[in-house]
Motif scaffolding. Structure first.
Motif, PDB file in Angstrom:
ATOM      1  N   ALA A  22      16.668  20.713  32.298  1.00 42.72           N
ATOM      2  CA  ALA A  22      17.008  22.109  32.017  1.00 42.72           C
ATOM      3  C   ALA A  22      15.903  23.044  32.497  1.00 42.72           C
ATOM      4  CB  ALA A  22      17.261  22.303  30.523  1.00 42.72           C
ATOM      5  N   LEU A  23      14.651  22.640  32.288  1.00 46.71           N
ATOM      6  CA  LEU A  23      13.525  23.440  32.774  1.00 46.71           C
ATOM      7  C   LEU A  23      13.585  23.551  34.292  1.00 46.71           C
ATOM      8  CD1 LEU A  23      10.794  24.885  32.597  1.00 46.71           C
ATOM      9  CD2 LEU A  23       9.719  22.626  32.479  1.00 46.71           C
ATOM     10  N   GLN A  24      13.782  22.435  34.970  1.00 52.77           N
ATOM     11  CA  GLN A  24      13.854  22.449  36.435  1.00 52.77           C
ATOM     12  C   GLN A  24      15.015  23.300  36.931  1.00 52.77           C
ATOM     13  OE1 GLN A  24      13.975  18.278  37.406  1.00 52.77           O
ATOM     14  NE2 GLN A  24      11.743  18.117  37.475  1.00 52.77           N
ATOM     15  N   LYS A  25      16.145  23.194  36.253  1.00 51.00           N
ATOM     16  CA  LYS A  25      17.316  23.974  36.638  1.00 51.00           C
ATOM     17  C   LYS A  25      17.053  25.475  36.460  1.00 51.00           C
ATOM     18  CE  LYS A  25      22.307  23.802  36.054  1.00 51.00           C
ATOM     19  NZ  LYS A  25      23.414  23.201  35.307  1.00 51.00           N
ATOM     20  N   SER A  26      16.350  25.832  35.398  1.00 53.49           N
ATOM     21  CA  SER A  26      16.023  27.236  35.151  1.00 53.49           C
ATOM     22  C   SER A  26      15.013  27.769  36.161  1.00 53.49           C
ATOM     23  CB  SER A  26      15.469  27.401  33.731  1.00 53.49           C
ATOM     24  OG  SER A  26      16.451  27.101  32.770  1.00 53.49           O
ATOM     25  N   MET A  27      13.924  27.034  36.358  1.00 53.27           N
ATOM     26  CA  MET A  27      12.856  27.504  37.243  1.00 53.27           C
ATOM     27  C   MET A  27      13.263  27.466  38.714  1.00 53.27           C
ATOM     28  SD  MET A  27      10.664  28.579  35.272  1.00 53.27           S
ATOM     29  CE  MET A  27      10.588  28.527  33.517  1.00 53.27           C
ATOM     30  N   GLY A  28      14.236  26.627  39.033  1.00 49.78           N
ATOM     31  CA  GLY A  28      14.726  26.562  40.404  1.00 49.78           C
ATOM     32  C   GLY A  28      16.027  27.314  40.588  1.00 49.78           C
ATOM     33  N   ALA A  87      18.538  35.099  31.666  1.00 52.36           N
ATOM     34  CA  ALA A  87      18.461  34.353  32.917  1.00 52.36           C
ATOM     35  C   ALA A  87      18.470  32.845  32.704  1.00 52.36           C
ATOM     36  CB  ALA A  87      17.198  34.764  33.688  1.00 52.36           C
ATOM     37  N   PHE A  88      17.764  32.372  31.669  1.00 54.81           N
ATOM     38  CA  PHE A  88      17.585  30.931  31.503  1.00 54.81           C
ATOM     39  C   PHE A  88      18.432  30.319  30.389  1.00 54.81           C
ATOM     40  CE2 PHE A  88      13.030  31.636  33.225  1.00 54.81           C
ATOM     41  CZ  PHE A  88      13.501  31.661  34.523  1.00 54.81           C
ATOM     42  N   GLY A  89      19.066  31.149  29.570  1.00 54.81           N
ATOM     43  CA  GLY A  89      19.926  30.619  28.514  1.00 54.81           C
ATOM     44  C   GLY A  89      21.033  29.720  29.047  1.00 54.81           C
ATOM     45  N   PRO A  90      21.741  30.152  30.092  1.00 54.26           N
ATOM     46  CA  PRO A  90      22.827  29.318  30.619  1.00 54.26           C
ATOM     47  C   PRO A  90      22.367  27.990  31.229  1.00 54.26           C
ATOM     48  CG  PRO A  90      23.112  31.602  31.305  1.00 54.26           C
ATOM     49  CD  PRO A  90      21.742  31.488  30.684  1.00 54.26           C
ATOM     50  N   THR A  91      21.091  27.891  31.566  1.00 55.88           N
ATOM     51  CA  THR A  91      20.594  26.666  32.191  1.00 55.88           C
ATOM     52  C   THR A  91      19.747  25.816  31.242  1.00 55.88           C
ATOM     53  OG1 THR A  91      18.818  28.001  33.188  1.00 55.88           O
ATOM     54  CG2 THR A  91      20.714  27.482  34.577  1.00 55.88           C
ATOM     55  N   GLY A  92      19.763  26.126  29.948  1.00 55.39           N
ATOM     56  CA  GLY A  92      19.134  25.228  28.992  1.00 55.39           C
ATOM     57  C   GLY A  92      17.989  25.760  28.165  1.00 55.39           C
ATOM     58  N   LEU A  93      17.693  27.058  28.248  1.00 54.13           N
ATOM     59  CA  LEU A  93      16.685  27.636  27.368  1.00 54.13           C
ATOM     60  C   LEU A  93      17.276  27.714  25.966  1.00 54.13           C
ATOM     61  CD1 LEU A  93      13.903  29.094  26.977  1.00 54.13           C
ATOM     62  CD2 LEU A  93      15.148  31.227  27.393  1.00 54.13           C
ATOM     63  N   ILE A 125       1.143  35.009  23.756  1.00 53.99           N
ATOM     64  CA  ILE A 125       1.587  33.664  24.120  1.00 53.99           C
ATOM     65  C   ILE A 125       3.096  33.630  23.898  1.00 53.99           C
ATOM     66  CG2 ILE A 125       1.502  31.199  23.581  1.00 53.99           C
ATOM     67  CD1 ILE A 125      -1.343  31.685  22.458  1.00 53.99           C
ATOM     68  N   ALA A 126       3.814  33.108  24.874  1.00 53.30           N
ATOM     69  CA  ALA A 126       5.255  32.886  24.708  1.00 53.30           C
ATOM     70  C   ALA A 126       5.518  31.393  24.813  1.00 53.30           C
ATOM     71  CB  ALA A 126       6.039  33.633  25.772  1.00 53.30           C
ATOM     72  N   ASN A 127       6.271  30.873  23.861  1.00 51.63           N
ATOM     73  CA  ASN A 127       6.693  29.479  23.883  1.00 51.63           C
ATOM     74  C   ASN A 127       8.187  29.445  24.183  1.00 51.63           C
ATOM     75  OD1 ASN A 127       4.173  28.235  23.152  1.00 51.63           O
ATOM     76  ND2 ASN A 127       4.481  29.050  21.114  1.00 51.63           N
ATOM     77  N   LEU A 128       8.531  28.892  25.330  1.00 56.04           N
ATOM     78  CA  LEU A 128       9.921  28.775  25.759  1.00 56.04           C
ATOM     79  C   LEU A 128      10.351  27.329  25.567  1.00 56.04           C
ATOM     80  CD1 LEU A 128       8.539  31.146  27.408  1.00 56.04           C
ATOM     81  CD2 LEU A 128      10.379  30.852  29.032  1.00 56.04           C
ATOM     82  N   VAL A 129      11.381  27.115  24.760  1.00 58.92           N
ATOM     83  CA  VAL A 129      11.848  25.771  24.445  1.00 58.92           C
ATOM     84  C   VAL A 129      13.103  25.477  25.260  1.00 58.92           C
ATOM     85  CG1 VAL A 129      12.615  24.209  22.621  1.00 58.92           C
ATOM     86  CG2 VAL A 129      10.879  25.955  22.122  1.00 58.92           C
ATOM     87  N   PHE A 130      13.045  24.417  26.053  1.00 61.60           N
ATOM     88  CA  PHE A 130      14.162  23.984  26.883  1.00 61.60           C
ATOM     89  C   PHE A 130      14.723  22.670  26.357  1.00 61.60           C
ATOM     90  CE2 PHE A 130      11.855  26.847  29.622  1.00 61.60           C
ATOM     91  CZ  PHE A 130      12.849  27.511  30.325  1.00 61.60           C
ATOM     92  N   GLU A 131      16.004  22.462  26.574  1.00 60.50           N
ATOM     93  CA  GLU A 131      16.688  21.255  26.111  1.00 60.50           C
ATOM     94  C   GLU A 131      16.052  19.976  26.647  1.00 60.50           C
ATOM     95  OE1 GLU A 131      20.637  21.730  27.651  1.00 60.50           O
ATOM     96  OE2 GLU A 131      21.164  23.235  26.166  1.00 60.50           O
ATOM     97  N   SER A 132      15.610  20.023  27.900  1.00 57.88           N
ATOM     98  CA  SER A 132      15.156  18.807  28.582  1.00 57.88           C
ATOM     99  C   SER A 132      14.336  19.183  29.808  1.00 57.88           C
ATOM    100  CB  SER A 132      16.366  17.988  29.034  1.00 57.88           C
ATOM    101  OG  SER A 132      17.105  18.729  30.006  1.00 57.88           O
ATOM    102  N   PRO A 133      13.649  18.210  30.408  1.00 53.51           N
ATOM    103  CA  PRO A 133      12.950  18.493  31.667  1.00 53.51           C
ATOM    104  C   PRO A 133      13.925  18.960  32.757  1.00 53.51           C
ATOM    105  CG  PRO A 133      12.176  16.420  30.748  1.00 53.51           C
ATOM    106  CD  PRO A 133      13.355  16.852  29.925  1.00 53.51           C
TER     107      PRO A 133
END
Length: 103
Positions: A70-76, A32-38, A60-68
């Motif tokens: 990318a995180l916003q794009k994934s979560m939204g 789900a989040f790979g295409p948006t920067g995970l 505990i899961a640590n999810l690393v995103f390219e940038s803030p």
């Protein structure tokens, strides 16, 4: 890079299906989040302490995103609701979350 740590505290009577989490939920998150920067996901399973005490966190899961962004794009994004909706399939524990800047 931005790291989202999702921490599931050890909870008396709480359920957490680690097999489902690793085999189904984490692949869903990546898809789900790979295409948006995970960039990557690290899963840590809590272990008892040397004295046999319960770990503070079941997982505990640590999810690393390219940038803030990318995180916003994934979560939204369009698949965020699907990822969140899947949580009930493996746990009834409310997670804690932390955003961190990785250098």
């Amino acid at each position: 890079m931005i790291v989202v740590s999702v921490m599931y505290p050890t909870t008396e009577g709480g359920k957490f299906d680690m097999d489902y989490y690793n085999a189904t939920h984490i692949p869903l998150v990546k898809e789900a989040f790979g295409p948006t920067g995970l960039m990557s996901v690290q899963v840590l399973q809590g272990l008892p302490g040397p004295d046999g005490s319960k770990p503070p966190y079941v997982a505990i899961a640590n999810l690393v995103f390219e940038s803030p962004e990318a995180l916003q794009k994934s979560m939204g994004g369009p698949r965020a609701a699907e990822v969140v909706g899947d949580i009930a399939n493996f746990t009834d524990i409310a997670p804690s979350r932390q955003l961190s800047l990785a250098s």
